[in-house]
Every structure is written in C-alpha cells, then in structure tokens.
Design an enzyme around this catalytic site. Structure first.
Site, PDB file in Angstrom:
ATOM      1  N   HIS A  73       0.810  -1.217   0.000  1.00 47.47           N
ATOM      2  CA  HIS A  73       0.000   0.000   0.000  1.00 47.47           C
ATOM      3  C   HIS A  73       0.846   1.270   0.000  1.00 47.47           C
ATOM      4  O   HIS A  73       0.350   2.346  -0.323  1.00 47.47           O
ATOM      5  CB  HIS A  73      -0.985   0.004   1.180  1.00 47.47           C
ATOM      6  CG  HIS A  73      -0.413   0.339   2.515  1.00 47.47           C
ATOM      7  ND1 HIS A  73      -0.033  -0.606   3.421  1.00 47.47           N
ATOM      8  CD2 HIS A  73      -0.171   1.546   3.108  1.00 47.47           C
ATOM      9  CE1 HIS A  73       0.406  -0.017   4.519  1.00 47.47           C
ATOM     10  NE2 HIS A  73       0.343   1.293   4.359  1.00 47.47           N
TER      11      HIS A  73
ATOM     12  N   ASP B   8       0.071  -7.596   1.656  1.00 42.91           N
ATOM     13  CA  ASP B   8       0.507  -6.197   1.694  1.00 42.91           C
ATOM     14  C   ASP B   8       2.026  -6.079   1.676  1.00 42.91           C
ATOM     15  O   ASP B   8       2.606  -5.288   2.417  1.00 42.91           O
ATOM     16  CB  ASP B   8      -0.064  -5.470   2.908  1.00 42.91           C
ATOM     17  CG  ASP B   8      -0.030  -3.950   2.749  1.00 42.91           C
ATOM     18  OD1 ASP B   8       0.033  -3.489   1.598  1.00 42.91           O
ATOM     19  OD2 ASP B   8      -0.042  -3.239   3.768  1.00 42.91           O
TER      20      ASP B   8
ATOM     21  N   SER C  68       4.830   2.270   8.029  1.00 42.29           N
ATOM     22  CA  SER C  68       4.391   1.175   7.176  1.00 42.29           C
ATOM     23  C   SER C  68       5.511   0.676   6.283  1.00 42.29           C
ATOM     24  O   SER C  68       6.153   1.453   5.579  1.00 42.29           O
ATOM     25  CB  SER C  68       3.220   1.623   6.293  1.00 42.29           C
ATOM     26  OG  SER C  68       2.083   1.887   7.061  1.00 42.29           O
TER      27      SER C  68
END
Length: 469
Positions: free
Chosen positions: A98, A129, A203
């Site tokens: 993402h 992911d 992230s």
C-alpha cells in the site's frame, strides 16, 4: 521501597533491556524511507486509497498521504511517505504494497542522506501487503536478515525502526503483545501484535528481535488519532519470506490451492456433528475440478489436520494451504459421518480470482404435516415453477423452503424462504419426506441441534445448526 523489593524478588521478572543502542546502531543504515508521487487527473477524481490492506476495519488509520490539490480541472500530485529495509546488498528492498501502489515514481532515501530511484518493482502482493523493489547502487548496501518469527513469544522484546510522520531513522521499543492476530485485513491474517510505537510512515518498516533479525514487517495500526496507542501489527517474517522469495523468482505469488470453501465449526455446529468441542474447518463446498474433489473430499467433511499441522480453527487451513508447494502430495485427516478418514491430496495452484426473493402454486403446496415440528419451516419439492419464483439456479438440487415462521428456531438462524435444503445431518435430501425423516431421526437420537446444509439461489452453500426445540 517495599514494592521495588517485591518486584526484585520475583524470579525471571522482565525489566527490559538496559539499552538497545548497540543493536540499533548496526541496523539503521539498512532501514530506508520510501517516498512516492502519483499524479491524479481531474477535479472530481478521488484520492488514492492506499490505507493498508483493503477491507481492514482499521483502514482509515493507515493513510500516509499528504495531498497537494491543484485548482479545479488541473492535475494534482499526491505524495506518500513510508518505510522499507534492504534485504540484499545488490539493492533489494522490502516495503508494504500500500506504500507504493499506483505510484508514478518511487524514491528510496537512506540514513546518510543519499537517494536512489526504484528502477523496478520486482513484485507485489496485496493479500499480504508486501512489495519487493529494486534499486541500482554504485556500492553494496547495508542489508539485514530475517529471523524466525515462530520462535517469538508473547512478552519478547522487539524494536521498530522507520519513518514515522516523515521523521526518518526513528527507533521504538516494546514487546510482542500477541501473535496470530486476525484483523480482517485479508484471507491469510496471521499478524504479530506489538506495543512498540508504530505511527503513520512506519508502514513497510522492519520489526526486529533483540538479535537484530527482522521478525516482522510493520503494516497496520489501530488508532483513533493516527498516532500510536500501543496497538500495531506486523506481517510475520516466516510469512513474508515465502512471499518475497516468490516475488523475486517469479514476479508474482504462486500459492497452494485445495479447492474448498470452509466455515468455522461453532459450538452449535459441533453439537450437530457430534463433536465434543469445536475444532477443524468445515467444508461448505468443493470446487468441482479442484484438488480436493479429485481426492474425494466432500461438503460436510471437517478437516482436522493438514500436512501434519493441526487445524484448530477455520482460519488455520487457508494459511496452511497457501504456503504449501504446488504439486506436493499432502496427507489430510478429516471427520466424515462421525468417522476419521486419512486421505492424500495433490495441491494445485491457487487461481488468481480465488487469494476472495408470492405466487401460490397448487401442485407444490408447502409441506408441513399436521402436528409435525419442522423447526418453523414449510418445505416443498424443487419444481420448475418454484425455481422460477425464487430465481434458483438449475444446478441446485434439494428441497426448497417456502416459508419460515417468525421467531422460530430457523428464523433466528437467518434461514429464509427461497433457501434450498441440500443436506440434513450430512445426508442429501431430494424430497420433503427426506427432510422429515432426518429430522425425526435427530430428535430420536436426543441431539439438541440439527445440521442443515443450505444453498442460496446462486448456489452459495453454508451450514446452519438449528435447535430442535
């Protein structure tokens, strides 16, 4: 004072590492900042939805973007900040899917201030992911290695390094709060939960053990404010390495496929099956041309063990299957009709599209014998007229439900008119008297629930355990 003495007297009480400076110093050079840009055309076009794994209930808390909106009608650039880490000195970098999804340009920023443009996305996997990037360094890069996430225990110390809120090279420390977390982010959820501070911009960054090995890839947080409240999630290294190896070799994932749709064995379903306690994965349907069908697995089977791994709950099975080598012969233990069977299945490759209603008809009046308790159901043979009335597919066979009494046992289980009873207690039914006979047998046996296999009009199957009283 007394409290301090008491704490000191407790054997093995963890006080945390005195310092993680030596560990962190050797790792920061391998942790990078990921900066991406994407150009959006048109004023009415929505911004990119790069907010973590699609479908996660915490999706709104993963937004790493800062938008620079141009005048109406003009293109505007959207920028993203995330984290990543080098796993090969030649220039292989791991981050979240993402973070880089839809980007026009990806720049990798190193702790010494140098920058490299990503020359190729070797592969990405939305279901876990993860993404694998390639840069072309003039000199070998500092790299880190993966550790064994399965060896980590709740309470073990961990360290996160990343780029929270654009502040590169930030180090935070905490413990593993839980393992095998399912946050509804995807079909293979198996997250490590940590209280090490993870914020927006972390992230894709690494979660280290105290030996300096990567045991997780930071992916998600729960936060009403966007800042850390001590609930972060990381993809376990043992999951990540399998995916990344496939992305490196093939540019895509190649997951194992069994060819079944499964559902959880609840306490009610367990009682209907005669199980002492809920366990295993209940097969709701079998793909006609899949590996399970070829091996003889049937709807209604409960898979208890897959390739030597106990299947305690439904979600254990998909995770076990996808990590299995394609074409491998796998032993499977299952429960069928109260008996344990052992079979062998040759695992296939997961297809890409799988990682995811009153006219009265005289000759088909609902069947509900006088004085007969049918769980609040009225049933009838599945005729052409009833197929048309309820838009039931020609491929579905069984007994159609034409009415459900309000507040009946069946109604409370969301059974509705137009559903088709395919099986009762794992035996096929074709006529109303088949259903009645099976219900009578269940009541004579003293069981408190009857297990129904129902199909909706489109053929989607589900098991329902309905109380008999």
């Amino acid at each position: 004072m007394g409290l301090c003495l008491l704490l000191a007297a407790v054997p093995g009480l963890a006080r945390g590492p005195a310092s993680v400076a030596d560990v962190a110093e050797g790792l920061q050079d391998a942790v990078v900042n990921i900066s991406t840009t994407q150009t959006l055309q048109g004023p009415g076009e929505p911004g990119p939805m790069r907010k973590g794994p699609k479908g996660s209930p915490f999706e709104e808390f993963f937004d790493d973007f800062f938008e620079d909106e141009g005048p109406d009608g003009m293109p505007r650039k959207v920028s993203s900040l995330g984290s990543g880490f080098v796993i090969d000195p030649s220039g292989l970098i791991v981050t979240n899917n993402h973070v880089i999804e839809g980007a026009d340009e990806i720049i990798v920023n190193f702790v010494d201030g140098s920058k490299l443009k990503v020359t190729k996305i070797l592969g990405h996997d939305p279901k876990t992911d993860l993404a694998l990037l390639k840069v072309e360094p003039k000199e070998p890069l500092k790299a880190v290695s993966f550790g064994n996430s399965s060896a980590m225990r709740v309470g073990d110390w961990v360290m996160a390094i990343g780029n929270p809120f654009g502040l590169g090279g930030s180090v935070t420390v905490g413990i593993i709060s839980a393992t095998k977390r399912d946050i509804n982010a995807g079909p293979y959820d198996d997250f490590i939960q940590t209280d090490a501070a993870i914020n927006r911009g972390n992230s894709g960054g690494p979660l280290f053990n105290m030996e300096g090995e990567v045991i997780g890839v930071n992916t998600a947080i729960i936060s009403p404010t966007g800042g850390s409240i001590g609930i972060g999630f990381a993809v376990p290294s043992n999951t990540a390495t399998k995916v990344l190896n496939q992305l490196k070799e093939y540019g895509e994932t190649r997951r194992g496929w069994l060819g079944v749709h499964v559902q959880s064995v609840t306490e009610e379903i367990a009682e209907g099956l005669g199980l002492v306690e809920p366990m295993g994965a209940l097969v709701a349907s079998v793909a006609p041309d899949g590996p399970a069908a070829a091996a003889g697995i049937e709807a209604g089977d409960v898979i208890l063990d897959f390739d030597g791994q106990e299947i305690d709950s439904m979600r254990d099975l998909p995770r076990a299957v996808v990590g299995t080598a394609i074409d491998k012969d796998v032993p499977v233990k299952l429960l069928r009709g109260g008996k344990t069977l052992n079979i062998t299945v040759k695992i296939g490759r997961l297809p890409e599209d799988e990682a995811e209603e009153e006219d009265e008809i005289e000759e088909t009046l609902p069947v509900a014998p006088e004085g007969e308790d049918l769980l609040g159901l009225s049933i009838a043979p599945l005729t052409d007229d009833l197929r048309e009335k309820y838009a039931i597919s020609d491929k579905i066979e069984g007994v159609v439900i034409t009415d459900v009494e309000p507040d009946s046992p069946a109604a409370r289980k969301n059974v509705k008119a137009g559903d088709v009873i395919v099986e009762v207690t794992q035996e096929e039914v074709h006529q109303p008297h088949d259903v009645i006979d099976r219900l009578r047998a269940v009541k004579r046996s003293g069981r408190g629930r009857v297990l129904l296999l129902l199909s909706d009009a489109k053929g989607e199957l589900r098991f329902v355990a309905v109380p008999t009283s």
